[in-house]
Write a protein that holds these residues in place. Structure first.
Motif, PDB file in Angstrom:
ATOM      1  N   LEU A   1      -4.547   7.636 -37.362  1.00  0.00           N
ATOM      2  CA  LEU A   1      -4.976   8.520 -36.280  1.00  0.00           C
ATOM      3  C   LEU A   1      -6.433   8.269 -35.928  1.00  0.00           C
ATOM      4  N   ASP A   2      -7.266   8.049 -36.929  1.00  0.00           N
ATOM      5  CA  ASP A   2      -8.673   7.732 -36.677  1.00  0.00           C
ATOM      6  C   ASP A   2      -8.812   6.438 -35.890  1.00  0.00           C
ATOM      7  N   VAL A   3      -8.063   5.428 -36.301  1.00  0.00           N
ATOM      8  CA  VAL A   3      -8.141   4.147 -35.616  1.00  0.00           C
ATOM      9  C   VAL A   3      -7.647   4.279 -34.177  1.00  0.00           C
ATOM     10  N   ALA A   4      -6.591   5.068 -33.974  1.00  0.00           N
ATOM     11  CA  ALA A   4      -6.073   5.267 -32.620  1.00  0.00           C
ATOM     12  C   ALA A   4      -7.153   5.792 -31.682  1.00  0.00           C
ATOM     13  N   GLY A   5      -8.039   6.620 -32.208  1.00  0.00           N
ATOM     14  CA  GLY A   5      -9.110   7.171 -31.385  1.00  0.00           C
ATOM     15  C   GLY A   5     -10.355   6.307 -31.339  1.00  0.00           C
ATOM     16  N   GLY A   6     -10.371   5.217 -32.103  1.00  0.00           N
ATOM     17  CA  GLY A   6     -11.566   4.390 -32.184  1.00  0.00           C
ATOM     18  C   GLY A   6     -11.427   3.009 -31.583  1.00  0.00           C
ATOM     19  N   VAL A   7     -10.291   2.725 -30.939  1.00  0.00           N
ATOM     20  CA  VAL A   7     -10.093   1.421 -30.313  1.00  0.00           C
ATOM     21  C   VAL A   7     -10.184   1.559 -28.801  1.00  0.00           C
ATOM     22  N   PHE A   8     -10.709   0.525 -28.160  1.00  0.00           N
ATOM     23  CA  PHE A   8     -11.003   0.595 -26.731  1.00  0.00           C
ATOM     24  C   PHE A   8     -10.610  -0.702 -26.046  1.00  0.00           C
ATOM     25  N   THR A   9     -10.318  -0.592 -24.761  1.00  0.00           N
ATOM     26  CA  THR A   9     -10.212  -1.797 -23.955  1.00  0.00           C
ATOM     27  C   THR A   9     -11.624  -2.293 -23.659  1.00  0.00           C
ATOM     28  N   LEU A  10     -11.721  -3.525 -23.234  1.00  0.00           N
ATOM     29  CA  LEU A  10     -13.028  -4.073 -22.877  1.00  0.00           C
ATOM     30  C   LEU A  10     -13.683  -3.235 -21.784  1.00  0.00           C
ATOM     31  N   SER A  11     -12.896  -2.849 -20.799  1.00  0.00           N
ATOM     32  CA  SER A  11     -13.453  -2.073 -19.688  1.00  0.00           C
ATOM     33  C   SER A  11     -13.918  -0.702 -20.133  1.00  0.00           C
ATOM     34  N   GLU A  12     -13.171  -0.071 -21.030  1.00  0.00           N
ATOM     35  CA  GLU A  12     -13.583   1.251 -21.508  1.00  0.00           C
ATOM     36  C   GLU A  12     -14.945   1.187 -22.184  1.00  0.00           C
ATOM     37  N   LEU A  13     -15.186   0.140 -22.948  1.00  0.00           N
ATOM     38  CA  LEU A  13     -16.487   0.016 -23.611  1.00  0.00           C
ATOM     39  C   LEU A  13     -17.578  -0.322 -22.607  1.00  0.00           C
ATOM     40  N   LEU A  14     -17.306  -1.251 -21.704  1.00  0.00           N
ATOM     41  CA  LEU A  14     -18.328  -1.648 -20.733  1.00  0.00           C
ATOM     42  C   LEU A  14     -18.720  -0.486 -19.830  1.00  0.00           C
ATOM     43  N   GLN A  15     -17.755   0.348 -19.496  1.00  0.00           N
ATOM     44  CA  GLN A  15     -18.055   1.494 -18.630  1.00  0.00           C
ATOM     45  C   GLN A  15     -19.090   2.422 -19.237  1.00  0.00           C
ATOM     46  N   ARG A  16     -19.077   2.546 -20.553  1.00  0.00           N
ATOM     47  CA  ARG A  16     -20.006   3.465 -21.202  1.00  0.00           C
ATOM     48  C   ARG A  16     -21.248   2.752 -21.743  1.00  0.00           C
ATOM     49  N   THR A  17     -21.387   1.471 -21.417  1.00  0.00           N
ATOM     50  CA  THR A  17     -22.522   0.682 -21.903  1.00  0.00           C
ATOM     51  C   THR A  17     -23.680   0.791 -20.933  1.00  0.00           C
TER      52      THR A  17
ATOM     53  N   ARG B   1     -18.756 -13.584 -25.025  1.00  0.00           N
ATOM     54  CA  ARG B   1     -19.933 -13.820 -24.180  1.00  0.00           C
ATOM     55  C   ARG B   1     -20.282 -12.583 -23.349  1.00  0.00           C
ATOM     56  N   VAL B   2     -19.248 -11.917 -22.815  1.00  0.00           N
ATOM     57  CA  VAL B   2     -19.505 -10.718 -22.016  1.00  0.00           C
ATOM     58  C   VAL B   2     -20.125  -9.619 -22.873  1.00  0.00           C
ATOM     59  N   LEU B   3     -19.583  -9.398 -24.047  1.00  0.00           N
ATOM     60  CA  LEU B   3     -20.104  -8.340 -24.917  1.00  0.00           C
ATOM     61  C   LEU B   3     -21.515  -8.653 -25.398  1.00  0.00           C
ATOM     62  N   GLU B   4     -21.761  -9.904 -25.732  1.00  0.00           N
ATOM     63  CA  GLU B   4     -23.125 -10.255 -26.133  1.00  0.00           C
ATOM     64  C   GLU B   4     -24.085 -10.121 -24.961  1.00  0.00           C
ATOM     65  N   GLY B   5     -23.608 -10.474 -23.766  1.00  0.00           N
ATOM     66  CA  GLY B   5     -24.439 -10.294 -22.581  1.00  0.00           C
ATOM     67  C   GLY B   5     -24.719  -8.837 -22.289  1.00  0.00           C
ATOM     68  N   ALA B   6     -23.805  -7.961 -22.732  1.00  0.00           N
ATOM     69  CA  ALA B   6     -24.008  -6.522 -22.547  1.00  0.00           C
ATOM     70  C   ALA B   6     -24.884  -5.918 -23.644  1.00  0.00           C
ATOM     71  N   GLY B   7     -25.312  -6.757 -24.587  1.00  0.00           N
ATOM     72  CA  GLY B   7     -26.246  -6.282 -25.605  1.00  0.00           C
ATOM     73  C   GLY B   7     -25.630  -5.957 -26.942  1.00  0.00           C
ATOM     74  N   TYR B   8     -24.402  -6.415 -27.208  1.00  0.00           N
ATOM     75  CA  TYR B   8     -23.726  -6.081 -28.462  1.00  0.00           C
ATOM     76  C   TYR B   8     -23.785  -7.246 -29.447  1.00  0.00           C
ATOM     77  N   ASP B   9     -23.828  -6.897 -30.715  1.00  0.00           N
ATOM     78  CA  ASP B   9     -23.591  -7.859 -31.781  1.00  0.00           C
ATOM     79  C   ASP B   9     -22.094  -7.861 -32.067  1.00  0.00           C
ATOM     80  N   VAL B  10     -21.449  -8.968 -31.754  1.00  0.00           N
ATOM     81  CA  VAL B  10     -19.991  -9.038 -31.840  1.00  0.00           C
ATOM     82  C   VAL B  10     -19.569  -9.523 -33.222  1.00  0.00           C
ATOM     83  N   GLU B  11     -18.714  -8.743 -33.854  1.00  0.00           N
ATOM     84  CA  GLU B  11     -18.171  -9.114 -35.152  1.00  0.00           C
ATOM     85  C   GLU B  11     -16.664  -9.332 -35.033  1.00  0.00           C
ATOM     86  N   ILE B  12     -16.139 -10.197 -35.895  1.00  0.00           N
ATOM     87  CA  ILE B  12     -14.713 -10.482 -35.960  1.00  0.00           C
ATOM     88  C   ILE B  12     -14.270 -10.258 -37.399  1.00  0.00           C
TER      89      ILE B  12
END
Length: 945
Positions: A816-832, A739-750
């Motif tokens: 190594l690529d994945v290590a650099g491409g994963v984020f906490t929720l806060s890390e993503l929201l901060q840059r949104t 809900r938070v991510l969709e509210g921030a404007g993201y299309d959430v995939e699982i």
């Protein structure tokens, strides 16, 4: 000397804490130096009577005695072949503070920081403050005549002694007061010795402030009042054993500012010191840019520094901010720095002092090869410092070595870490030759081999290069007056051991260990479960990252530190990161701990390691005990029967996936008393623990049923990675995150199929299976990373696996690529762009960071997001105590609860009405529910308001 004889004598004399086990002898086999000396027995006296009984027992059995405080000696002063007396365990209290007299009476094992905390509410402090002030003991400071950064203002430890109570090896108890002559049979003999060497003492001793090497005989001159109390500081436990001390306290200034001066080189910085000393700085510290670079890479942000390759931190203190500012302006004008900056913000000052204080550990990581102590605290008169540093650099180059200098430039005292090739053929000869040449260089400048750490095993043999034969003879006579049988810290100062004797064994796997493991000496190629990338795949080098600086034994409450939770609860050396590293080093060495990965000493030392990863971040040298524990368990149980908990808790995601379709039935069974008891027993779970319920509906199933809308939101795609705990146990955080991510404007995939990180397999050392699981998870995640789609994880421990552990398990560039491409929720929201946090003004958030969140992922983004809500934040330090399967396993309950009682549970009990407890970690929330019946929320749930 026979260990059994002295143990029998100790126990017969009423000493209660006597330990001659191989484990404890391994723990105390070294300090923070390069030296390894295995004791026969370790004694932890509970009172002065037990100290006296220990001395009596050792005299009866002719057993050497070495006194030990925090064990942070860098010169090898705190190791010995006989009995090591650990004062820090029990004799560690502040007995009295006299505010009017400004004195404190303390036990020898009183930690410096404990004394400061007791004095601070009274507006007082103990002046000297070594960089190890969070764990060093007052007794150890007296033994070495420690100084620290602010000796310019407060003097050496010797200058702050009011009185000492000591006992000689003959059992004579002596009380001496600073500035006053004392008499006793021993002191009468000492006075005769001094009377026969007055000319030598007057010409060779007390020539400048940091002349710490040898015995400071100048204090015993008639014109100095035969001041035995002050003289005993710096005698390194070779003359008498301390039982109590009275020290002077000073008023703590109200205001401090730091003038940071940048220079083209450390030698240029040293040249400027004489022009700055007239401004009476509290401290004048030098710091090499390479140390700052290491801190920036591994620890985080550094306050803005002026340009330069080295800096001076010039601290000006006082009661009048205007006067301080005026002094700073004058000092700035007098300096010849290339750039400067005034730091008046206390938070920035704290970071700068932290970098300086962690210099010993950080410096070990500055050079391509490991930078070592061994020649680390020589001092010269400050006016000679610049010239000395240039000649010292030339000596390093001529010897084929490199070093990183820093230290107390205002006092002319230089700390340095050097890349001695001790593991190479001929390396010991290089070490010995360099120390001889360096001592000769220091002596040529009228300097001292030691400026505050003492001589120990590292420099005692070199004293004839600094002192005349008459002075050396006086040292021997003084020793004979106090300790004619040479039982107190033998091999130090008088009749010294060679500087290259007793050096630790090779860091790489020894021939003994390699043979035990069935392979050639050196690296265990192809046999390790983890890649150990930061240590070239060498387990020996990895465990030798620990140099013994001892930050893991400091009280971390209030510092936002994690390391080391079990030690914080037990205060037992074996439960510290340092203690565990010592045992692993002995395992690699193979002489004392002989059973390899299956040695009982190794498993006892690792048993209470929570695999919290706190040391990987908090330890200045980057020791990562969680990784080493996983490797040990992997090797010890490979192809063998494991503990029951490894099969159930260690494979929990597997069982959860199987159970999910029948979650209701399973939960009913686990609530049934008989079934619940059997389930706990089968899983190796303590019967006092509750068992977490399975989610009635998995997170993925919930997501498939919900209406996610039409897509095409402005924020674009984001993959919400459903870890096993979010998927099968605690789904509410996942729902809130959607809900938070969709509210921030993201299309959430699982992901179409849940993907596990293998965490529980990693922590229980099932690394072959963990490798397979992680590989199966990296594969479906990588296409998202390659397409630029951010991946958000909610469980900190699982996300930390992808961020760090995956690359240790997989030799696959996709990891190594994945290590650099994963984020906490806060890390993503901060840059949104455009996202706004809910307004929680008036709400208090009690925040328990997960250990892996604080240590691997970083917690700054989470704090920033929480602060943006307007809520009041109470951040807790340390671990919750559950740490995955650790806290529920049989045998760990008491320690788990004790850890929770350090901060978490008291904070929750004292929380005001309406306070929200925030804990992203499933284990943290489980601990709170189990021990306090408190429902903590994931940050996603807090933001979903």
């Amino acid at each position: 000397m026979v260990a059994a004889d002295v143990v029998a004598a100790l126990r017969a004399n009423g000493v209660t804490d006597v330990d001659d086990s191989t484990l404890t002898r391994a723990l105390y086999s070294t300090d923070a130096s390069l030296y390894r000396v295995v004791p026969q027995v370790v004694v932890r006296p509970r009172d002065v009577d037990e100290v006296l009984a220990t001395i009596d027992s050792c005299r009866q059995t002719a057993t050497p005695v070495t006194s030990r405080g925090a064990g942070t000696s860098i010169a090898g002063n705190a190791v010995g072949t006989g009995v090591v007396i650990d004062f820090a365990r029990h004799l560690n209290r502040v007995r009295d503070i006299d505010v009017e007299a400004r004195t404190a009476r303390v036990d020898p094992g009183t930690v410096h920081a404990v004394l400061q905390r007791a004095a601070a509410p009274l507006g007082l402090r103990f002046g000297p403050d070594p960089s190890t002030h969070t764990r060093c003991t007052v007794g150890g400071m007296i033994g070495n005549n420690a100084c620290g950064s602010r000796a310019l203002a407060y003097g050496r430890t010797a200058d702050n002694i009011v009185g000492l109570d000591v006992v000689t090896m003959a059992g004579e108890q002596i009380s001496v007061a600073a500035g006053g002559a004392s008499t006793s049979p021993t002191l009468d003999r000492l006075q005769e010795v001094i009377g026969g060497g007055l000319g030598t003492i007057r010409t060779e001793f007390g020539t400048f402030g940091r002349q710490v090497s040898g015995y400071s005989l100048e204090h015993l001159l008639p014109e100095r009042g035969f001041d035995v109390a002050t003289f005993l500081a710096g005698t390194e436990g070779t003359l008498a054993t301390m039982t109590a001390a009275t020290v002077r306290l000073v008023q703590d200034p109200s205001h401090r500012q730091i003038l940071v001066l940048g220079y083209a080189s450390m030698a240029d910085a040293a040249d400027d010191v004489p022009s700055l000393l007239p401004f009476a700085p509290t401290a004048c510290e030098g710091l090499d840019s390479r140390i700052v670079d290491v801190f920036r890479r591994h620890k985080g942000a550094v306050p803005e520094l002026p340009r330069g390759q080295g800096w001076l931190f010039v601290e000006i203190s006082g009661e009048d901010p205007g006067e301080i500012a005026d002094t700073i302006r004058q000092a700035r004008a007098a300096a010849s720095a290339v750039a400067s900056r005034v730091v008046d913000d206390p938070a920035e000052q704290a970071v700068l002092w932290r970098i300086r204080e962690e210099g010993a550990g950080l410096a070990t990581r500055t050079l391509p090869g490991k930078a070592l102590s061994g020649w680390e605290d020589a001092a010269v008169p400050p006016a000679r410092l610049g010239t000395y540093l240039r000649e010292f650099d030339a000596l390093l180059a001529a010897s084929g070595l490199d070093g990183v200098p820093y230290g107390h430039f205002g006092d002319g005292c230089i700390h340095v870490r050097i890349d001695f090739p001790l593991d190479e053929i001929g390396g010991h000869s290089v070490f010995r030759s360099f120390l001889h040449d360096a001592a000769t260089l220091v002596a040529s400048h009228g300097g001292s081999l030691s400026g505050e750490h003492g001589d120990g095993r590292a420099r005692s043999e070199l004293l004839p290069l600094m002192y005349s034969s008459d002075a050396i003879d006086l040292f021997g006579q003084v020793k004979a007056a106090f300790d004619p049988d040479d039982l107190l810290n033998p091999g130090v100062l008088v009749r010294p051991r060679p500087v290259d004797a007793d050096l630790r064994g090779p860091e790489s796997s020894s021939p003994r260990f390699a043979a035990l493991m069935g392979g050639p000496p050196g690296r265990l190629d192809g046999r390790l479960g983890l890649r150990l990338l930061h240590d070239s795949g060498d387990l020996g080098k990895a465990v030798h990252r620990c140099t013994g600086v001892g930050k893991c034994i400091a009280d971390n409450q209030g510092s936002n530190g994690v390391m080391c939770p079990s030690f914080q609860a037990t205060r037992d050396e074996k439960d510290s990161t340092r203690g565990r590293a010592r045992v692993l080093q002995e395992m690699i060495d193979g002489r004392l701990v002989t059973g390899g990965f299956r040695a009982p000493e190794v498993h006892e030392a690792l048993d209470l390691c929570l695999s919290c990863k706190g040391c990987a971040s908090d330890c200045p040298t980057g020791t990562d005990m969680a990784t080493y524990k996983s490797e040990v368990l992997h090797q010890a149980y490979r192809g063998r029967v494991r503990p029951r908990s490894h099969y159930i808790l260690g494979r929990l995601p597997f069982w959860a996936r199987l159970t999910s379709p029948i979650a209701r039935v399973a939960n009913l069974g686990l609530r049934t008393p008989g079934v619940r008891w059997v389930a706990r027993w089968a899983a190796g779970v303590d019967q006092r623990r509750s068992l977490p319920a399975f989610a009635r509906m998995s997170f993925s199933r919930w997501n498939r049923r919900r209406d996610s809308g039409t897509g095409g939101r402005a924020g674009g795609r984001v993959l919400l990675w459903s870890d096993s705990f979010t998927e099968f146990f605690s789904t509410e955080g996942g729902k809130a995150a959607v809900r938070v991510l969709e509210g921030a404007g993201y299309d959430v995939e699982i992901l179409a199929r849940p993907a596990c990180c293998g965490l529980t397999w990693i922590t229980t050392g099932q690394l072959d299976k963990a490798r397979s699981i992680v590989g199966d998870t990296v594969a479906p995640l990588h296409p998202y990373v390659a397409a630029g789609v951010p991946i958000v994880g909610l469980e900190p421990s699982c996300l930390a696996v992808l961020r760090a552990d995956a690359v240790e398990l997989l030799d696959d560039p996709r990891a190594l690529d994945v290590a650099g491409g994963v984020f906490t929720l806060s890390e993503l929201l901060q840059r949104t762009e455009g996202w706004r946090a809910p307004d929680l003004t008036g709400t208090t958030l009690i925040v328990q960071p997960h250990c892996h969140q604080a240590s691997v992922l970083g917690f700054e983004a989470d704090l920033a997001v929480m602060r943006s809500t307007g809520a009041e934040i109470e951040r807790l330090s340390g671990c919750c105590g559950l740490a995955g399967n650790f806290g529920v396993e049989k045998g760990h309950y008491e320690v788990s609860v004790a850890i929770a009682e350090l901060q978490l549970l008291p904070a929750v009990r004292n929380a005001g009405d309406g306070a929200i407890v925030v804990a992203d970690g499933f284990s943290c929330r489980t601990q709170l529910d189990d021990l306090a019946s408190v429902e903590a929320l994931h940050l996603a749930q807090v933001l979903d308001r």
